[in-house]
Design an enzyme around this catalytic site. Structure first.
Site, mmCIF file in Angstrom:
data_model
loop_
_atom_site.group_PDB
_atom_site.id
_atom_site.type_symbol
_atom_site.label_atom_id
_atom_site.label_comp_id
_atom_site.label_asym_id
_atom_site.label_seq_id
_atom_site.Cartn_x
_atom_site.Cartn_y
_atom_site.Cartn_z
ATOM 1 C CG HIS A 260 -4.068 2.325 7.665
ATOM 2 N ND1 HIS A 260 -3.699 1.198 8.288
ATOM 3 C CD2 HIS A 260 -3.277 3.058 9.241
ATOM 4 C CE1 HIS A 260 -3.139 0.794 9.327
ATOM 5 N NE2 HIS A 260 -1.978 1.830 9.860
ATOM 6 C CG HIS B 120 0.533 4.021 10.153
ATOM 7 N ND1 HIS B 120 -0.818 3.935 11.022
ATOM 8 C CD2 HIS B 120 1.010 5.581 10.210
ATOM 9 C CE1 HIS B 120 -0.431 5.315 12.185
ATOM 10 N NE2 HIS B 120 -0.150 6.044 10.906
ATOM 11 C CG ASP C 272 2.005 -2.206 11.405
ATOM 12 O OD1 ASP C 272 2.146 -0.277 10.366
ATOM 13 O OD2 ASP C 272 1.525 -1.741 12.240
ATOM 14 C CG HIS C 273 -1.051 -1.705 9.177
ATOM 15 N ND1 HIS C 273 -2.143 -2.433 8.909
ATOM 16 C CD2 HIS C 273 -0.909 -1.800 10.047
ATOM 17 C CE1 HIS C 273 -2.242 -2.512 9.949
ATOM 18 N NE2 HIS C 273 -1.123 -1.389 10.915
ATOM 19 C CG HIS D 212 -5.644 4.131 13.250
ATOM 20 N ND1 HIS D 212 -4.799 4.430 13.955
ATOM 21 C CD2 HIS D 212 -3.731 3.782 12.308
ATOM 22 C CE1 HIS D 212 -3.900 3.519 13.876
ATOM 23 N NE2 HIS D 212 -3.376 3.388 13.240
#
Length: 302
Positions: A60, A62, A64-65, A140
């Site tokens: 996804h 976000h 941090d990914h 999420h």
């Protein structure tokens, strides 16, 4: 099946932890799963060859990914990569990456293919003769997928003593390994199970991060060999997990138990906790075979 954890912590950065990224090596394929900041540095530290990564799966959008993705793509160019690179991720990832490349006057000397995902149902997104990858729709705050990696069943193994006993010509060996019976010159039918052994058992790996507790994924990951499931919080912060649409260690263990997973691998820890052993302690009250992801740790699942 070998898994290297490059990063396994949630968003808030620390000098001793890294955001989500991991490398799965399966049937001589090397897949990068998520690409948080610092992923290429972690690849170097763990002595993983950049050139072997041809497929990257982003769960996804976000940061941090995937904030490490454009840097890795640029480094591939600096290393004079020629092989095609495939990126699988949510719709929008192509625009984000190409915009960064355009405004930094960067380019790739290799073909960069984006496979943008929009479906809320499980889909096959990669397949070759040895490995298949399906999405696992997750719940999420934004559109998110997990990924199920499955080995395909290989050929049956020849029973050399048996084929020699029946004096079967080598030209029939592949037919036998494909599961076919053999008819001798005198008309006798030799059942395949007399001529072969079962193929090597296949392995499977499910990556589930980030998501709230969601039992609808259970049929998709039933009997999986290894389940990586996010555990951002402990049950004492279950209200925060619900609010942010993350999971607790207990909830991850419940998914593992109900899906009959063989092993549960925990990760995506909030940095608020003094030790990650707390996650294992909580999950182990529900599910016994619990492992802890740690930055730089490698797991061999034989």
């Amino acid at each position: 099946m070998k898994l290297t954890i490059l990063g396994c912590y949630a968003a808030t950065p620390r000098t001793i932890t890294n955001p989500t990224a991991q490398v799965l090596e399966i049937r001589n394929r090397m897949f990068l799963i998520d690409c948080g900041e610092g992923t290429q540095v972690q690849l170097r530290k763990n002595k993983l060859k950049f050139s072997k990564i041809n497929h990257i799966f982003i769960s996804h959008l976000h940061g941090d990914h995937f904030y490490g993705l454009v840097g890795l793509i640029s480094t591939f160019m600096l290393l004079n990569r020629q092989t095609d690179l495939h990126v699988y991720g949510p719709k929008g990832i192509k625009e984000i990456i190409l915009l960064q490349l355009r405004y930094s006057n960067s380019f790739t000397g290799y073909n960069l293919h984006f496979h943008e995902l929009t479906s809320t149902e499980s889909k096959i997104i990669y397949e070759d003769e040895k490995v298949l990858v399906k999405t696992i729709p997750l719940k999420h705050r934004i559109y998110t997928n997990g990924f199920l990696f499955q080995e395909k069943i290989g050929d049956r193994k020849l029973n050399i003593d048996a084929v020699q006993q029946y004096k079967i010509d080598t030209c029939y060996f592949q037919k036998i390994k494909n599961g076919k019976d053999i008819v001798l010159d005198n008309g006798t039918v030799i059942p395949n199970n007399e001529l072969t052994f079962d193929p090597i058992p296949v392995k499977s790996y499910a990556f589930c991060s980030d998501t709230k507790y969601d039992e609808t994924i259970i049929p998709l990951i039933k009997d999986v060999d290894v389940l990586y499931h996010e555990t951002t919080f402990l049950e004492t912060e279950a209200d925060k997990a619900e609010k942010t649409m993350h999971s607790t260690a207990k909830e991850a263990a419940l998914i593992a138990m109900k899906s009959n997973a063989k092993q549960l691998l925990l990760g995506h820890y909030s940095t608020r906790y003094a030790t990650i052993e707390l996650f294992k302690e909580e999950a182990s009250t529900i599910f016994q075979n619990v492992l802890l992801a740690e930055d730089g740790k490698t797991f061999d699942f034989d």
